[in-house]
Design a protein around this motif. Structure first.
Motif, PDB file in Angstrom:
ATOM      1  N   ALA A   1       0.842  -1.196   0.000  1.00 23.32           N
ATOM      2  CA  ALA A   1       0.000   0.000   0.000  1.00 23.32           C
ATOM      3  C   ALA A   1       0.875   1.243   0.000  1.00 23.32           C
ATOM      4  O   ALA A   1       1.990   1.253   0.529  1.00 23.32           O
ATOM      5  CB  ALA A   1      -0.901  -0.016   1.229  1.00 23.32           C
ATOM      6  N   ASP A   2       0.368   2.311  -0.637  1.00 25.01           N
ATOM      7  CA  ASP A   2       1.072   3.599  -0.609  1.00 25.01           C
ATOM      8  C   ASP A   2       0.063   4.693  -0.297  1.00 25.01           C
ATOM      9  O   ASP A   2      -1.064   4.416   0.136  1.00 25.01           O
ATOM     10  CB  ASP A   2       1.796   3.851  -1.936  1.00 25.01           C
ATOM     11  N   GLU A   3       0.426   5.954  -0.519  1.00 26.53           N
ATOM     12  CA  GLU A   3      -0.447   7.066  -0.152  1.00 26.53           C
ATOM     13  C   GLU A   3      -1.763   7.056  -0.920  1.00 26.53           C
ATOM     14  O   GLU A   3      -2.806   7.464  -0.396  1.00 26.53           O
ATOM     15  CB  GLU A   3       0.278   8.394  -0.404  1.00 26.53           C
ATOM     16  N   ASN A   4      -1.725   6.614  -2.167  1.00 28.82           N
ATOM     17  CA  ASN A   4      -2.905   6.712  -3.024  1.00 28.82           C
ATOM     18  C   ASN A   4      -3.726   5.424  -3.088  1.00 28.82           C
ATOM     19  O   ASN A   4      -4.925   5.471  -3.323  1.00 28.82           O
ATOM     20  CB  ASN A   4      -2.487   7.095  -4.447  1.00 28.82           C
TER      21      ASN A   4
END
Length: 623
Positions: free
Chosen positions: A187-190
């Motif tokens: 998972a990342d920020e977006n």
């Protein structure tokens, strides 16, 4: 597992299994395989096979089988780690120090193998579901049915981007392990956690033991970029160290005597289904140095089959330059180029397996590929350009690390340059001047005829025939002398087998023309590499077990196990004689190519320069 597979494979490779098993079992050679009576059950006729090439033993009576490690476990009661340590010590392989952290990492890797195999099963199942219809249609258009999908573990990654993650959750696989196995993107920020592959046809990538370690995915959307992607690098998978289909191709490659390298997954599948089971491919990148070493462990001259376009030509040249610094005696590459616009998959579909066999049989050696790359389509009409070509070829030769191989490349390129630019073309007989219509007049006291300078063909047919006849006689004499020198060297090696240790480098550089003597040389080098004791009596008995009794008798060595060994000469004298004989042998053998080139040139030209050079080399061969 305590030790990495790469380390274990190195120990297997360095261990002479025939010698190891031969300590307990009397083995007899039949062809390329050793046979004996099985030590694990009572039998009167041999059904127990040992093969160094496969690093394995097998009993066809009771079914017992395994490798060197299992042999020690079953015959000496050692634990697996103890067997590894013992064989490593005998093979000269240093074992790494082990810690509790190392043990934890090894157990973690084992669980990742299981997770990746779960993903392979999921992709295979999805290909058979309704969602996999488009993927099945694509494979059908490429000529692949359900049997092919099962054989190569083909699959489909659903388009949702979460399907594999949800499946692995039901198997209690953590998100961290999904990422570590290369099956999910973190998972990342977006965006949250998502499948690494989606809406792609899936190709399972296995390691050398056949365990699935990664995947390649082919996009089903025509405008998708990139069209092919592989799993990311992780603790199980490094694309530069693996080859597609290698685990199943290895046995077929040993049988075929070569391994076939294509550019992509579909090419390999088409080749295997066309009868070329020894086909492999790099994993979406150019061939790497580690992959080249993997190929050479399987076969001495892999064949690289490239597409018949500019990209294929470029890939071939890149592979040729990669191989140059790593070339060694007996190990090289060959290149098969398909017609323009074709790859192995399309060529097999259009022309069939027989046409492919013809193309592979005509594969070019590496030196020819380099020559053509530097000369085809180029203008060498000026001396400066020809000198530039020589400089380029000299630079290529300088990249070769093995001095002996480099020397042969240098001679090969010199001959090609001579044939292309330096050989004088004879004029048609009707265009020659009066002096060519017969031998020039010589006065009574002028002495024997000598070539006249400044002519294209200054030697009469009679003089030419005389010199070539002498050359033939001298050649026969040199062949006899070389054969005697080989016998002398082999006799000294049997007198003092430990020469394979003290003079191993020199022994490895010698190549005997007599196959039986060269086999003896190879066996001694193998014994030296395996760390065996090279005392005279055990070595002679070892050769007896290999079926070499007739050769030993011819060389004057003992012909029966346990027979008294003749009195030996002093060790220093034996080694000194070996060094002198080896130097003489190399000088005799290395002079042959130069003499042959000079005689071919003289036979073609008959010029003054060629005459003098041929006579000089013939005289030197008698000195």
């Amino acid at each position: 597992m305590r030790y990495g597979e790469g380390l274990l494979e190195e120990i297997r490779r360095r261990t002479d299994l025939v010698q190891l098993v031969g300590r307990r079992v009397k083995l007899i050679r039949k062809g390329r395989v050793m046979w004996g009576c099985c030590p694990f059950h009572a039998e009167k006729s041999p059904s127990f096979k040992v093969e160094n090439e496969r690093h394995a033993y097998k009993c066809f009576g009771c079914g017992a089988g395994g490798d060197a490690f299992k042999w020690l476990v079953e015959t000496e009661g050692l634990s697996f780690p103890e067997a590894v340590e013992k064989l490593a010590g005998e093979a000269g392989v240093e074992l790494p120090k082990w810690s509790p952290d190392d043990e934890a990492r090894e157990q973690k890797k084992k669980s990742l193998y299981e997770i990746v195999d779960l993903a392979a099963q999921f992709y295979e199942a999805q290909l058979r579901e309704n969602a996999g219809q488009e993927a099945r249609n694509y494979l059908k258009r490429r000529g692949l049915d359900g049997a092919a999908a099962k054989q190569f573990r083909l699959g489909y990654a659903p388009a949702s981007g979460q399907a594999l993650i949800e499946f692995l959750k039901t198997k209690n696989v953590t998100q961290d392990d999904m990422v570590a196995a290369g099956l999910a993107r973190p998972a990342d920020e977006n965006r949250g956690l998502r499948d690494f592959f989606f809406n792609r046809v899936m190709f399972a990538i296995a390691d050398g033991r056949g365990r699935v370690i990664a995947f390649g995915g082919r996009a089903l959307e025509e405008d998708a970029k990139p069209k092919y992607i592989n799993s990311g690098e992780n603790s199980l998978f490094s694309k530069g160290f693996n080859l597609y289909n290698f685990a199943t191709a290895r046995a077929a490659a040993i049988k075929a005597g070569t391994v076939l390298v294509a550019e992509g997954y579909m090419d390999v599948i088409a080749l295997v289904r066309g009868g070329f089971a020894h086909a492999v491919a790099p994993l979406g990148t150019a061939l790497t140095s580690d992959q080249l070493q993997l190929l050479w462990k399987t076969a001495p001259e892999p064949i690289l089959a490239f597409d018949g376009d500019a990209a294929g030509q470029k890939a071939a040249l890149r592979a040729a330059h990669l191989a140059l610094p790593q070339l060694k005696a007996g190990y090289s590459l060959r290149f098969a180029f398909l017609p323009a616009g074709e790859d192995p998959d399309s060529y097999l579909a259009k022309s069939g397996p027989q046409a492919m066999r013809v193309l592979l049989d005509a594969a070019l050696p590496l030196s020819e590929v380099l020559w053509r790359a530097e000369t085809e389509g180029r203008d060498f009409s000026t001396p400066e350009r020809r000198a530039g070509l020589e400089r380029t070829l000299t630079g290529l030769t300088a990249q070769i690390g093995d001095a002996k191989v480099a020397d042969y490349y240098r001679r090969d390129f010199d001959q090609k340059i001579f044939d292309s630019f330096k050989r004088r073309v004879q004029q048609p007989r009707q265009d020659r001047g009066p002096a060519y219509r017969g031998q020039p007049f010589r006065g009574k006291n002028q002495g024997p005829f000598r070539p006249q300078p400044g002519t294209a063909e200054a030697v009469s047919p009679a003089v030419k025939a005389s010199l070539l006849a002498r050359a033939g006689q001298a050649g026969q004499a040199r062949e006899g002398a070389l054969a005697l020198k080989e016998v002398e060297l082999a006799g000294l090696l049997l007198e003092k087998p430990a020469l394979a240790l003290s003079q191993g480098e020199k022994l490895a550089e010698l190549v005997f023309r007599d196959p039986s003597l060269d086999r003896l040389r190879h066996e001694l080098l193998n014994l030296a590499a395996s760390g065996s004791s090279l005392e005279k009596a055990p070595v002679l008995n070892h050769f007896m077990r290999l079926g070499m009794a007739e050769l030993l008798a011819r060389l004057g060595a003992t012909s029966k196990p346990g027979a008294p060994i003749p009195e030996s000469m002093p060790e220093d004298e034996t080694e000194a004689r070996f060094l002198r004989a080896a130097a003489d042998f190399r000088a005799m053998a290395e002079g042959e190519p130069e003499r042959d080139r000079a005689l071919r040139r003289f036979a073609a030209e008959g010029s003054e320069e060629a005459w003098h050079e041929a006579r000089r080399l013939l005289r030197s061969s008698h000195e």
